[in-house]
Design an enzyme around this catalytic site. Structure first.
Site, PDB file in Angstrom:
ATOM      1  N   ASP A 269       0.866  -1.173   0.000  1.00 43.89           N
ATOM      2  CA  ASP A 269       0.000   0.000   0.000  1.00 43.89           C
ATOM      3  C   ASP A 269       0.911   1.233   0.000  1.00 43.89           C
ATOM      4  O   ASP A 269       2.136   1.139   0.111  1.00 43.89           O
ATOM      5  CB  ASP A 269      -0.982  -0.024   1.185  1.00 43.89           C
ATOM      6  CG  ASP A 269      -2.220   0.846   0.899  1.00 43.89           C
ATOM      7  OD1 ASP A 269      -2.161   1.699  -0.019  1.00 43.89           O
ATOM      8  OD2 ASP A 269      -3.241   0.699   1.588  1.00 43.89           O
TER       9      ASP A 269
HETATM   10  C1  BGC Z   1      -5.089   3.190   0.198  1.00 47.57           C
HETATM   11  C2  BGC Z   1      -5.198   2.223  -0.950  1.00 47.57           C
HETATM   12  C3  BGC Z   1      -5.092   2.974  -2.258  1.00 47.57           C
HETATM   13  C4  BGC Z   1      -3.779   3.717  -2.281  1.00 47.57           C
HETATM   14  C5  BGC Z   1      -3.522   4.488  -3.574  1.00 47.57           C
HETATM   15  C6  BGC Z   1      -3.871   4.072   0.072  1.00 47.57           C
HETATM   16  O1  BGC Z   1      -3.860   5.093   1.022  1.00 47.57           O
HETATM   17  O2  BGC Z   1      -5.054   2.469   1.414  1.00 47.57           O
HETATM   18  O3  BGC Z   1      -6.394   1.509  -0.862  1.00 47.57           O
HETATM   19  O4  BGC Z   1      -5.195   2.101  -3.337  1.00 47.57           O
HETATM   20  O5  BGC Z   1      -3.772   4.648  -1.213  1.00 47.57           O
HETATM   21  O6  BGC Z   1      -4.327   5.582  -3.678  1.00 47.57           O
END
Ligand code: BGC
Length: 741
Positions: A269
């Site tokens: 993530d």
């Molecule tokens: C979130 C993800 C997301 C990623 C990219 C993160 O903060 O937890 O679910 O895909 O950001 O935007």
């Protein structure tokens, strides 16, 4: 657009694995690590550092760039100006639509309609693909049993079976039959794993999930997505059993790779590799890179731990080059499967226009089928235009084109939104008057100065529809709430409008189950619409005026009070299960009663043990009668099956949709089993007086669970089964699974 020569040997024909291997053989260690790095874009502009990185082969993927010309230029630099000409994965959170916004995922889950969910994902994929996006960070399939958690909006709700079916539906929609076909994009099942179990529903907080619960509750949707061919998976921000998911070898290697055989890409993530040191797992970024690589994270999303440290870790022999090669092979394989080596460019003209008829019709149908009629006293709904002289439309969400879209709508176009007020006015035409009073600036507003006008409008009208709930900003990532009642002065607005004595309908737009105890008796009907998206208006107008009958069912239980959380239908029995006879209410306690007189079962003195509205609940404008539940056999062995059937009739006077639900209880297990588990469901539509029979086939494998040894097992024994229109149906039967021959 012509396809430039993408360069060297990887264009050779032959199975993708061979082509990936041939390309890998040409790569330097730095180029390999470059493929493992994802960089943020998103400004419709290419900074020099990004262009230089692309030329040097230091970038495998860019996220958040959705300007198609910029995306094409990024691809051009990668393909034409880097040594090996490897195209880019272009990632974006396309969660519930791109320009056209479908209902939030929790709303889509309330449709209990996998085919429709597939269509929704397809609409989103097609519009995103036209912008050059080839990878979405969806579906989010974290089981969510805590409505305080803002990301419940993005989840499929509380049930592993429903979530698994919908995970597959989403993956099919995004990826199509073939990742290489136009309009298909790679899906990403997230967040692996246990993210939804964040303590107190506080986003990013620690998740405490014992392995058995992880396997029986949180992992099944991921397993289903993997079996459905999901191209990628994302790790979770949170820790599980003391080890952050991004460094969790048990999850990422033992389970995902070795046990499940997942061959796709695992992406971290956002910056979650460097966050390993903030968690306190590692002292610095170098150790973080080591832990993530060892655990099996193939690509780092926004962060430079791999770029800065992976090479030295390989050179020192701490990380095997084979591990890097495997990661890069997986990344190249997805790029091959997407057809990016044949054509990395996007011609938006080759796609249908955004928000075309198909997209809007899908958005409208999904908004209709996701709305749940929670209560409807004395047939308050549907409203009949012929019998209404004037209607008061009141509330902060009646005409809020942005807020009806919900969370995660980076690319959603609020100019496409049709609001409930617009649609009701259109439906009214000159048949009845519509008097609109916003009453509150936002859903959080505590200013009651607009209430007098609202009350006056309600007093003059034949009926009032209140559009209440939460603005989009109150749910989603990092938007958790400890109090999940209607925010601001909304409950007071309801009470004031109620005092007019006129019929009051509440339509609630929200990103989570809210506690509604303070308004539930104040209104005649509640239609729970979640955040319905672009076509909220026409969908809700159709439902309010009976053009359509509500058919959504709750994918998550609605607590009476937040203190009941987590409350879910598929809980364990405990050694002291509550019943109506054992519950004592706080107001009824006899002051002289001894300590041990208060029921002695698992309930709250002030809330009892039942939710306000249970999982699977959802009313209709017609009535459905369930009769004659039966099984074809009373016992069956592994290799055989049992069919559980029921007769369902529409006993009302309108055609309507219904979701028939099958629940099962395994009475005795090597680990205790939930009091009920959803094992099947079918959405159908019946005309008035129409009767049909619905059958569900269960095999031994459908009754399997993970035991104390963490292995999947089926155990002979007795099972109870129920079928009905919600999880509290009492129409039951029983069967036995007997030892095989
Ligand atoms: C979130 C993800 C997301 C990623 C990219 C993160 O903060 O937890 O679910 O895909 O950001 O935007």
């Amino acid at each position: 657009m012509t396809t430039p020569d993408a360069g060297s040997a990887h264009r050779a024909d032959g199975p993708i694995r061979q082509r990936a291997a041939a390309l890998l053989a040409q790569m330097t260690l730095e180029e390999k690590i470059g493929q493992m790095s994802q960089v943020n874009g998103g400004e419709s502009y290419i900074h020099d550092y990004l262009a230089d990185g692309l030329r040097a082969g230091r970038v495998g993927s860019v996220l958040n760039e959705v300007d198609v010309d910029t995306v094409n230029e990024l691809q051009r630099i990668a393909v034409e100006e880097s040594r090996l000409g490897i195209p880019l994965l272009i990632g974006r959170d396309v969660i519930h639509g791109f320009r056209t916004v479908l209902p939030i995922p929790l709303g889509q889950a309330a449709s209990w309609n996998p085919e429709l969910v597939t269509r929704c994902a397809r609409v989103a994929a097609r519009e995103a693909a036209a912008a050059g996006v080839n990878w979405t960070f969806a579906p989010m399939i974290d089981i969510a049993r805590d409505p305080r958690w803002g990301r419940i909006a993005e989840s499929p709700g509380e049930d592993p079976y429903l979530a698994s079916v919908l995970a597959v539906a989403h993956v099919r929609g995004f990826q199509g039959d073939d990742l290489g076909e136009p309009g298909s994009i790679a899906a990403c099942a997230k967040h692996f794993a246990g993210y939804g179990a964040a303590e107190s529903g506080r986003d990013y907080a620690t998740a405490n999930v014992p392995e058995n619960e992880l396997r029986n509750v949180y992992l099944p949707p991921f397993r289903a997505a993997v079996d459905a061919g999901v191209a990628t998976l994302m790790t979770s921000f949170s820790e599980v059993d003391g080890v952050p998911a991004t460094a969790n070898e048990f999850l990422l290697r033992d389970l995902l790779r070795d046990e499940w055989g997942f061959e796709g890409v695992v992406v971290s993530d956002w910056d979650s590799i460097r966050q390993l040191s903030i968690h306190g797992l590692t002292p610095d970024d170098c150790e973080s890179a080591f832990e993530a690589a060892r655990a099996g994270v193939d690509m780092e999303m926004h962060g430079d731990a791999y770029l800065c440290h992976l090479a030295e870790l390989v050179e020192e022999g701490v990380i095997d080059i084979e591990a890097v090669d495997e990661a890069v092979t997986r990344i190249l394989t997805v790029k091959f499967r997407l057809g990016l080596f044949q054509n990395p460019y996007t011609d938006p003209g080759a796609f249908p226009p955004v928000a075309d008829d198909e997209a809007l019709a899908t958005a409208r149908l999904a908004a209709v089928q996701s709305a749940v009629l929670l209560k409807n006293d004395h047939g308050a709904l549907p409203l009949e235009p012929a019998r209404i002289g004037s209607l008061a439309v009141i509330g902060p969400l009646a005409d809020a084109p942005h807020d009806q879209l919900g969370t995660w709508i980076f690319d959603g176009d609020e100019k496409l939104s049709v609001t409930p007020l617009q649609a009701i006015r259109e439906l009214a035409g000159d048949r009845f008057e519509v008097h609109y009073v916003r009453a509150m600036e936002t859903s959080r507003s505590r200013d009651t100065s607009g209430f007098d006008e609202a009350v006056a409008a309600a007093a003059e009208a034949d009926a009032t529809v209140l559009f209440l709930g939460e603005e989009a900003i109150l749910s989603g990532e990092a938007h958790s709430r400890a109090d999940i009642g209607l925010p601001g002065a909304q409950a007071e607005l309801v009470a004031r409008v109620r005092s007019t004595g006129k019929p009051v309908i509440a339509v609630i737009l929200a990103g989570r189950p809210l506690t509604l105890s303070d308004i539930v008796e104040q209104v005649d009907a509640i239609l729970y619409a979640w955040h319905p998206g672009t076509m909220a208006g026409p969908a809700l107008a159709d439902l309010l005026f009976g053009v359509e009958s509500p058919s959504g069912k709750l994918p998550a239980s609605f607590p009476r009070m937040v203190g009941q959380v987590p409350i879910h239908y598929n809980h364990k029995n405990t050694g002291k299960p509550p019943s109506p006879e054992t519950v004592v209410h706080i107001d009824d306690i006899d002051p002289s009663a001894p300590q041990l007189s208060l029921g002695m079962t698992a309930f709250h003195l002030d809330a009892g043990y039942t939710p306000l509205f249970p999982f699977g609940h959802g009313l209709s404008y017609t009535t459905f009668d369930y009769q004659n539940i039966r099984t074809d056999v009373t016992e069956f062995a592994a290799g055989e099956s049992v069919t559980v059937s029921v007769d369902v009739a529409n006993t009302g006077d309108r055609p309507a949709g219904e979701v028939v639900q099958l629940y099962v209880r395994d009475l005795v297990g090597n680990v205790t089993r939930p009091v009920r588990e959803l094992k099947g469901f079918r959405r159908l539509r019946l005309e008035p007086a129409e009767r049909t029979s619905v059958s569900f086939v269960l095999r031994a494998a459908d009754l399997a669970f993970y035991g104390r040894d963490m292995r999947l097992r089926t155990e002979p024994g007795e099972f109870h089964a129920w079928i009905g229109g919600s999880s509290v149906t009492e129409l039951g039967t029983a069967f036995r699974l007997v030892p095989g021959a």
